[in-house]
Design a protein around this motif. Structure first.
Motif, PDB file in Angstrom:
ATOM      1  N   ASN B 173      62.275  72.995 130.485  1.00 34.01           N
ATOM      2  CA  ASN B 173      61.800  74.362 130.747  1.00 34.01           C
ATOM      3  C   ASN B 173      61.171  75.048 129.536  1.00 34.01           C
ATOM      4  O   ASN B 173      61.044  76.274 129.530  1.00 34.01           O
ATOM      5  N   GLY B 174      60.790  74.287 128.516  1.00 33.57           N
ATOM      6  CA  GLY B 174      60.089  74.916 127.403  1.00 33.57           C
ATOM      7  C   GLY B 174      60.243  74.147 126.109  1.00 33.57           C
ATOM      8  O   GLY B 174      60.726  73.009 126.103  1.00 33.57           O
ATOM      9  N   SER B 175      59.865  74.791 124.994  1.00 38.34           N
ATOM     10  CA  SER B 175      59.743  74.098 123.709  1.00 38.34           C
ATOM     11  C   SER B 175      61.104  73.708 123.134  1.00 38.34           C
ATOM     12  O   SER B 175      62.091  74.414 123.325  1.00 38.34           O
ATOM     13  N   ILE B 176      61.113  72.593 122.428  1.00 41.60           N
ATOM     14  CA  ILE B 176      62.379  72.071 121.906  1.00 41.60           C
ATOM     15  C   ILE B 176      62.527  72.347 120.399  1.00 41.60           C
ATOM     16  O   ILE B 176      61.553  72.570 119.698  1.00 41.60           O
ATOM     17  N   GLY B 177      63.783  72.328 119.945  1.00 37.48           N
ATOM     18  CA  GLY B 177      64.094  72.414 118.516  1.00 37.48           C
ATOM     19  C   GLY B 177      64.220  73.828 117.970  1.00 37.48           C
ATOM     20  O   GLY B 177      64.608  74.018 116.811  1.00 37.48           O
ATOM     21  N   ASP B 178      63.894  74.829 118.789  1.00 34.36           N
ATOM     22  CA  ASP B 178      63.830  76.205 118.275  1.00 34.36           C
ATOM     23  C   ASP B 178      65.170  76.680 117.695  1.00 34.36           C
ATOM     24  O   ASP B 178      65.220  77.262 116.611  1.00 34.36           O
ATOM     25  N   HIS B 179      66.255  76.429 118.417  1.00 35.33           N
ATOM     26  CA  HIS B 179      67.537  76.947 117.951  1.00 35.33           C
ATOM     27  C   HIS B 179      67.987  76.270 116.654  1.00 35.33           C
ATOM     28  O   HIS B 179      68.238  76.930 115.649  1.00 35.33           O
ATOM     29  N   GLY B 180      68.063  74.971 116.685  1.00 38.24           N
ATOM     30  CA  GLY B 180      68.579  74.226 115.530  1.00 38.24           C
ATOM     31  C   GLY B 180      67.791  74.515 114.271  1.00 38.24           C
ATOM     32  O   GLY B 180      68.355  74.752 113.200  1.00 38.24           O
ATOM     33  N   LEU B 181      66.471  74.542 114.393  1.00 39.49           N
ATOM     34  CA  LEU B 181      65.662  74.733 113.193  1.00 39.49           C
ATOM     35  C   LEU B 181      65.657  76.178 112.731  1.00 39.49           C
ATOM     36  O   LEU B 181      65.554  76.447 111.538  1.00 39.49           O
ATOM     37  N   SER B 182      65.824  77.098 113.671  1.00 36.44           N
ATOM     38  CA  SER B 182      65.942  78.495 113.263  1.00 36.44           C
ATOM     39  C   SER B 182      67.207  78.682 112.425  1.00 36.44           C
ATOM     40  O   SER B 182      67.179  79.264 111.336  1.00 36.44           O
ATOM     41  N   VAL B 183      68.313  78.153 112.919  1.00 38.56           N
ATOM     42  CA  VAL B 183      69.586  78.302 112.201  1.00 38.56           C
ATOM     43  C   VAL B 183      69.554  77.545 110.879  1.00 38.56           C
ATOM     44  O   VAL B 183      69.939  78.065 109.828  1.00 38.56           O
ATOM     45  N   MET B 184      69.051  76.314 110.912  1.00 37.82           N
ATOM     46  CA  MET B 184      69.026  75.505 109.688  1.00 37.82           C
ATOM     47  C   MET B 184      68.151  76.130 108.615  1.00 37.82           C
ATOM     48  O   MET B 184      68.513  76.194 107.453  1.00 37.82           O
ATOM     49  N   SER B 185      66.964  76.600 109.013  1.00 32.30           N
ATOM     50  CA  SER B 185      66.042  77.115 108.004  1.00 32.30           C
ATOM     51  C   SER B 185      66.572  78.424 107.439  1.00 32.30           C
ATOM     52  O   SER B 185      66.395  78.722 106.270  1.00 32.30           O
ATOM     53  N   ASP B 199      66.193  79.831 120.701  1.00 31.22           N
ATOM     54  CA  ASP B 199      65.888  80.004 122.130  1.00 31.22           C
ATOM     55  C   ASP B 199      67.134  80.396 122.917  1.00 31.22           C
ATOM     56  O   ASP B 199      67.117  80.396 124.151  1.00 31.22           O
ATOM     57  N   CYS B 200      68.206  80.749 122.223  1.00 32.42           N
ATOM     58  CA  CYS B 200      69.495  81.085 122.842  1.00 32.42           C
ATOM     59  C   CYS B 200      69.304  82.020 124.056  1.00 32.42           C
ATOM     60  O   CYS B 200      68.836  83.140 123.923  1.00 32.42           O
ATOM     61  N   ILE B 270      67.150  67.743 117.681  1.00 33.55           N
ATOM     62  CA  ILE B 270      67.579  69.082 117.250  1.00 33.55           C
ATOM     63  C   ILE B 270      68.110  69.891 118.449  1.00 33.55           C
ATOM     64  O   ILE B 270      67.529  69.874 119.526  1.00 33.55           O
ATOM     65  N   ALA B 271      69.167  70.649 118.183  1.00 34.07           N
ATOM     66  CA  ALA B 271      69.839  71.393 119.254  1.00 34.07           C
ATOM     67  C   ALA B 271      68.969  72.510 119.830  1.00 34.07           C
ATOM     68  O   ALA B 271      68.217  73.172 119.120  1.00 34.07           O
ATOM     69  N   ASN B 272      69.112  72.697 121.131  1.00 33.39           N
ATOM     70  CA  ASN B 272      68.499  73.823 121.841  1.00 33.39           C
ATOM     71  C   ASN B 272      69.628  74.629 122.465  1.00 33.39           C
ATOM     72  O   ASN B 272      70.696  74.091 122.730  1.00 33.39           O
ATOM     73  N   GLU B 273      69.392  75.900 122.743  1.00 33.13           N
ATOM     74  CA  GLU B 273      70.437  76.701 123.383  1.00 33.13           C
ATOM     75  C   GLU B 273      69.909  77.456 124.600  1.00 33.13           C
ATOM     76  O   GLU B 273      70.574  78.355 125.101  1.00 33.13           O
TER      77      GLU B 273
END
Lengths: 361, 340
Positions: B173-185, B199-200, B270-273
């Motif tokens: 349902n949409g783009s991947i990696g947003d959550h994990g990389l937001s938190v990591m960066s 993307d939580c 990478i995790a998504n939420e």
């Protein structure tokens, strides 16, 4: 992009057909290795063209003696080891930095600056930075040595195993593996050093050297350029990464390296001792040299039993030819460094290619 | 009685005495108000109408507590709602359990509770029971949260890996990696962090619409820890079928890809939420995508591949952008720590 890929593929196919023999192209950069596997580049090349992953991953080329020294220092009281992430999982006979973490002071850093900050924040500790990497990471270490010197930071040390890529390529061709037909040369090393450093490989060994970036299209076009040269029986130095790489490189970064370091003889996994292949701190910065300060003699060390990382690095075998591969040596419980580092040939093979090789074997 | 004067959590706030009472009545209840919780009974009594009940639990230890696009409170509500929703349940109610470190600032706690209350409301679920414990400094890192959730089944909907067949479509349902990389960066203090947004999100609404209005949904899973790679591997091994994915069809934001490259991560792991993978029979795929695209949480929905027959070990294969092939495996080794 697909048109460019198709065009490059045509050049490769034609050249490989014309040559009619096995062609071995070696990449000497972990980032190339990962990109090749991640993008499935091997799967679109002709059967007689083989890509070999050479000594281009900093963790992989680091000799066992250095690993043992690092682990030994971590056990000493009042020491704090600052290291890039990948190194903490490289095992010695009795575990890795990671497994020691509960009773030793080990800190993963993202930059040499962070390591120097650790020294400033912990004046009662001797902070040793595990300085590994090729010409790409050496300038960053030089910068903090300069800073530490100016600010008179007495508890900061580096255990330098910074490497030069060209001496390893020479050693490979002259002693270990003369079946390498050409090199795909690393883009980011060349950004610092300039592409000219590879000209001696072309001149002395008549092997094509093509500097390429890390996008799949750049790698494929690099391979196409190599194949074209081989088919025309030429050996030239060419950079297809001109947007970033110049012939002479980054003069300021080179000056920083020269200010602090000088090439000296050093050990490599799989390649043994190579003259002028390892950056050692110059005499005027010896107070930061962990080898000198703590009276450590660098030794080659003993490879772990059964591990064939050395042969993998030289392009003599492919990872699945090692008996440990995928059985007792996996990314979860690695035995050799090529399985530890995400840039290592064994780890990349295991992650992106394992089942394909199972099926074809 | 006024709200707690203390600016920081004391051990006594978990001691069961007056301070605990104050904390619950003045800091927690007003933010989560509903009839069941207000009774403060030892158990919550729930009325539900379906024959079967779905039940799930998850703990949240994310660091930092507040990140671009969310916080630990929002995550704790959305994560459990999503676990219910992808199983084919209509989320009904959640429990909320807080384990708080002594010295934790009330200001932060209030912010987290606000977020929990708001997220629950937006997703039409009630927090109906809960617990609060405090531990000495160092016992936990600031605050850990557990939520459990119950949901009722949606009539006519039964999802399962055993229903999968070759030719079924694989949809995200949409783009991947947003959550994990937001938190990591954010954790690493990278410069481009501000561009990255977790993307939580609670997927109960969108999934409810999908299940009620389309036939042919066979299986769903939220692509959280281990990312798309783990989810696809689980689906493949659980169904004993192969999956073929086209890299060019996977939605990825350029800034997220850049962050993954810089940190050396494979974005597929990478995790998504706020993302689910759905397996849908081919003739229903277009309807499914249409409903998704009309919903704010599904605008970038894409059919990324299909299920295929397997003759040997079930495998997930990726057709890369350049037409190469490689496998996708269950990620191993160092997962990103404390991402959710």
């Amino acid at each position: 992009m697909l048109e460019r890929i198709y065009k490059a593929q045509q050049i490769i196919d034609k050249a490989c057909k014309q040559l009619g023999r096995k062609i071995n192209i070696m990449e000497v950069c972990g980032t190339h290795t990962v990109s090749i596997f991640r993008n499935g580049i091997r799967s679109i090349l002709p059967a007689n063209l083989k890509l070999l992953s050479g000594p281009g991953c900093p963790v992989c080329v680091t000799h066992q003696g250095y690993i043992d020294t690092m682990l030994e220092l971590a056990k000493r009281e009042d020491f704090l080891i600052a290291t890039y992430g990948d190194m903490i999982r490289v095992p010695g006979e009795n575990g890795s930095l990671e497994s020691m973490q509960t009773n030793a002071q080990i800190k993963v850093v993202l930059s040499s600056e962070d390591a120097l900050e650790l020294a400033k924040d912990n004046p009662d500790k001797k902070v040793v930075f595990i300085a590994v990497g090729f010409e790409t990471t050496t300038p960053a270490t030089a910068v903090v040595i300069d800073e530490a010197s100016q600010q008179n930071i007495a508890n900061f040390f580096i255990l330098s195993n910074h490497k030069l890529v060209v001496p390893a390529m020479r050693a490979l061709l002259s002693e270990k593996n003369n079946k390498i037909d050409a090199f795909l040369c690393p883009g980011h090393v060349s950004v610092i050093t300039g592409s000219d450093i590879f000209s001696e490989i072309v001149e002395d060994f008549s092997r094509p050297c093509v500097v390429a970036g890390f996008e799949p299209i750049q790698i494929i076009e690099g391979i196409a350029e190599i194949c074209k040269q081989l088919a025309e029986e030429k050996a030239e130095l060419k950079s297809i990464y001109n947007a970033v790489v110049t012939e002479k490189g980054n003069a300021a970064a080179q000056r920083m390296i020269c200010e602090c370091f000088e090439p000296s003889a050093g050990y490599w996994r799989g390649l043994g001792k190579i003259d002028k292949s390892t950056y050692q701190l110059k005499e005027k910065y010896s107070q930061f040299d962990a080898f000198k300060h703590f009276g450590i003699t660098d030794v080659p060390g003993k490879e772990r039993s059964g591990c064939r990382c050395g042969e993998v690095l030289c392009g003599l075998i492919e990872p699945p030819e090692c008996k440990l591969f995928g059985t007792s040596c996996t990314p979860d419980e690695p035995i050799g460094p090529c399985m530890v580092s995400s840039e290592g040939a064994c780890a990349a093979w295991y992650k992106y290619n394992r089942k394909e090789s199972d099926e074809s074997s | 009685m006024k709200a707690a004067k203390n600016k920081k959590i004391l051990l006594a706030h978990g001691g069961g005495g007056r301070l605990t009472e104050q904390l619950i009545r003045h800091n927690i209840l007003p933010k989560l108000r509903n009839d069941v919780l207000a009774k403060l009974g030892d158990s919550a009594k729930l009325d539900f109408h379906s024959e079967s009940l779905f039940f799930t639990t998850d703990s949240y230890v994310v660091k930092p507590l507040f990140f671009n696009g969310g916080d630990i409170g929002k995550l704790a509500v959305c994560g459990t709602i999503n676990d219910l929703a992808v199983a084919g349940a209509r989320p009904l109610a959640l429990s909320l359990s807080l384990i708080i470190e002594e010295g934790f600032e009330f200001a932060k706690l209030d912010k987290i509770l606000d977020s929990i209350g708001q997220t629950a409301k937006e997703n039409n679920v009630d927090i109906v029971t809960g617990d609060t414990k405090t531990v000495e400094a160092g016992g936990v890192d600031e605050i850990f949260i557990n939520t459990a959730g119950v949901g009722e089944s949606i009539e006519g909907v039964e999802l399962g890996l055993d229903k999968l067949e070759a030719t079924d479509k694989v949809i995200i349902n949409g783009s991947i990696g947003d959550h994990g990389l937001s938190v990591m960066s954010q954790r690493e203090g990278l410069e481009f962090q501000t561009e990255l947004l977790s993307d939580c999100a609670g997927l109960g609404g969108l999934i409810g619409q999908l299940l009620e209005n389309t036939d042919g949904v066979k299986f769903m899973r939220d692509a959280t820890r281990g990312g798309l790679a783990a989810t696809l591997s689980e689906i493949s091994s659980g169904s004993k079928l192969n999956i073929e994915i086209h890299e060019k069809n996977i939605p990825i934001k350029p800034s997220v890809q850049a962050a993954a490259d810089m940190l050396g991560f494979d974005i597929l792991t990478i995790a998504n939420e706020g993302k689910f993978v759905a397996i849908v029979k081919p003739e229903s795929a277009d309807d499914f995508v249409k409903i998704c695209k009309a919903h704010p949480l599904g605008k970038e929905t894409s059919i990324i591949g299909k299920v295929t027959e397997s003759s040997g070990e079930p495998t997930v294969r990726l057709i890369t952008k350049i037409g190469g092939k490689r496998i996708i495996q269950m990620p191993y080794g160092r997962e990103l720590p404390r991402i959710c």
